[in-house]
Design an enzyme around this catalytic site. Structure first.
Site, short mmCIF file in Angstrom:
data_model
loop_
_atom_site.label_atom_id
_atom_site.label_comp_id
_atom_site.label_asym_id
_atom_site.label_seq_id
_atom_site.Cartn_x
_atom_site.Cartn_y
_atom_site.Cartn_z
N ASP A 82 -14.25 0.06 2.72
CA ASP A 82 -13.06 0.43 1.95
C ASP A 82 -13.46 1.40 0.84
O ASP A 82 -14.38 1.14 0.07
CB ASP A 82 -12.44 -0.83 1.35
CG ASP A 82 -11.16 -0.55 0.59
OD1 ASP A 82 -10.40 0.32 1.02
OD2 ASP A 82 -10.93 -1.22 -0.45
N HIS A 83 -12.77 2.52 0.76
CA HIS A 83 -13.00 3.51 -0.30
C HIS A 83 -14.44 3.97 -0.38
O HIS A 83 -15.05 3.97 -1.46
CB HIS A 83 -12.53 2.99 -1.66
CG HIS A 83 -11.05 2.94 -1.81
ND1 HIS A 83 -10.26 4.07 -1.91
CD2 HIS A 83 -10.20 1.89 -1.83
CE1 HIS A 83 -9.00 3.71 -2.00
NE2 HIS A 83 -8.94 2.40 -1.95
N ASP A 104 -12.77 8.18 1.36
CA ASP A 104 -11.72 8.50 0.40
C ASP A 104 -12.11 9.77 -0.34
O ASP A 104 -12.86 9.75 -1.31
CB ASP A 104 -11.55 7.34 -0.59
CG ASP A 104 -10.49 7.63 -1.64
OD1 ASP A 104 -9.87 8.71 -1.59
OD2 ASP A 104 -10.29 6.76 -2.53
N GLU A 134 -7.74 9.51 3.42
CA GLU A 134 -6.71 9.33 2.40
C GLU A 134 -6.24 10.68 1.88
O GLU A 134 -7.04 11.58 1.63
CB GLU A 134 -7.23 8.49 1.23
CG GLU A 134 -6.17 8.24 0.17
CD GLU A 134 -6.58 7.20 -0.87
OE1 GLU A 134 -6.20 7.36 -2.04
OE2 GLU A 134 -7.28 6.23 -0.50
N HIS A 209 -2.71 0.98 0.26
CA HIS A 209 -3.69 0.44 -0.68
C HIS A 209 -2.96 -0.07 -1.92
O HIS A 209 -1.85 0.32 -2.21
CB HIS A 209 -4.69 1.52 -1.08
CG HIS A 209 -5.65 1.88 0.01
ND1 HIS A 209 -7.00 1.65 -0.08
CD2 HIS A 209 -5.45 2.47 1.21
CE1 HIS A 209 -7.59 2.07 1.02
NE2 HIS A 209 -6.68 2.58 1.83
N ALA A 211 -1.86 -3.15 -2.55
CA ALA A 211 -0.67 -3.95 -2.19
C ALA A 211 -0.50 -5.20 -3.02
O ALA A 211 0.58 -5.80 -3.00
CB ALA A 211 -0.75 -4.34 -0.71
N SER A 212 -1.52 -5.62 -3.75
CA SER A 212 -1.39 -6.84 -4.56
C SER A 212 -0.27 -6.72 -5.58
O SER A 212 0.31 -7.74 -5.99
CB SER A 212 -2.71 -7.16 -5.27
OG SER A 212 -3.69 -7.59 -4.36
N ASN A 231 -3.82 -3.40 2.37
CA ASN A 231 -5.04 -3.81 1.68
C ASN A 231 -4.73 -4.72 0.48
O ASN A 231 -3.84 -4.42 -0.31
CB ASN A 231 -5.79 -2.58 1.17
CG ASN A 231 -6.34 -1.72 2.27
OD1 ASN A 231 -5.97 -1.85 3.43
ND2 ASN A 231 -7.25 -0.83 1.92
#
Length: 309
Positions: A82-83, A104, A134, A209, A211-212, A231
């Site tokens: 991720d990233h 990214d 991205e 990304h 999403a929390s 994510n």
């Protein structure tokens, strides 16, 4: 079962109007909670390792324990970078056995982002591994609130998205559509019309990304509009640390790390199960396994959105 890559998962999710949860893990206990939750919900799952996490443990360490968890699981599990923000880190994770990658380059000028992403796609595809890119920029909520005008400057435009996808050959596209990293409360609403337009223009699984911090109702709308991978990191970190605090408060003399580690792991599992159900991924694990088998054997149509040529 063995680790799988994320490509078949996301194509199936896109065409069946649900999303695969991609959950960041920083240690073994978090990864255990993620995979156990997926097993209990019969859901495909992506265990994500961020470039920042690689400063805590090596890519070989993360790849090793995610692989071990996947091999003992009955649902499809992918190990995803991720990233990744440097060329070198993406290649290191590919060599370590990650089955899904992200570069990214959103901080780079568009042409440079396309150039570097295209080369990494070429290398990853030669090894049979998909790569996510991205376009647009997802802000960091920890740096303070943005004005509406500032937020609009970050959003992914359809024109740039098409240019990026055509110029790189990525398998999935992370887009900026109103979310933010490290939001501690669910307060964000997404630009659903923009998501639908991006989906129409690029024909690939779209990735959300940050999403929390997105409201559940907005997240569900986004999935129907074209988001196929979502994510989560901050909520899992909050759950893990709250479990630690709870156990240490109950028993301040405990010294056995397993005793507080298990409660923290269970708190992560609770959050992951909740998110899997919000994404519509529960009870889709066996369907995804069947699709993956057909997808890579050529028994599904190659003209499906995002299908490998």
């Amino acid at each position: 079962m063995p680790l799988v890559d994320s490509k078949g998962m996301l194509v199936f999710a896109l065409n069946n109007r649900f999303a695969v949860g991609a959950f960041n893990a920083y240690n073994l206990e978090m990864a255990q909670g993620i995979v156990e939750a997926a097993e209990e919900e019969d859901a495909p799952v992506i265990v994500q390792i961020s470039q920042g996490a690689l400063e805590y443990a090596s890519e070989q360490c993360y790849a090793g324990f995610v692989r071990a968890l996947a091999e003992a699981a009955s649902v499809p599990v992918a190990c995803h970078l991720d990233h990744g923000v440097t060329f070198e880190v993406v290649i290191r994770c590919l060599r370590a056995g990650f089955t899904s990658l992200m570069f990214d380059g959103s901080a780079l000028p568009l042409e440079e982002n396309i150039r570097v992403t295209r080369e990494l796609v070429r290398i990853a595809h030669a090894a049979g591994v998909p790569l996510e890119g991205e376009i647009g920029k997802i802000p960091d909520a920890a740096k303070g609130p943005l004005t509406p005008e500032e937020r609009r400057k970050f959003l992914t435009t359809p024109e740039e998205a098409v240019q990026f996808v055509e110029g790189t050959g990525v398998d999935a596209l992370a887009v900026a559509v109103g979310s933010a990293h490290r939001m501690r409360v669910q307060a964000a609403d997404l630009d659903i019309e923009r998501i639908a337009l991006l989906r129409e223009k690029v024909g690939l699984p779209l990735v959300l990304h940050g999403a929390s911090g997105v409201r559940d109702a907005s997240l569900k709308e986004a999935i129907l509009a074209g988001i196929a991978k979502v994510n989560f990191a901050t909520e899992l970190n909050k759950a893990f640390t709250s479990g630690l605090r709870e156990k240490l408060a109950q028993d301040p003399d405990v010294v056995d790390v397993r005793k507080y580690g298990v409660l923290a792991r269970d708190r992560v599992k609770e959050v992951v199960k909740e998110k899997i159900n919000i994404l519509g991924a529960a009870r889709r694990g066996r369907e995804v396994l069947s699709f993956i088998s057909n997808f890579y054997s050529g028994r599904v149509s190659a003209d499906m959105p995002g299908a490998i040529e």
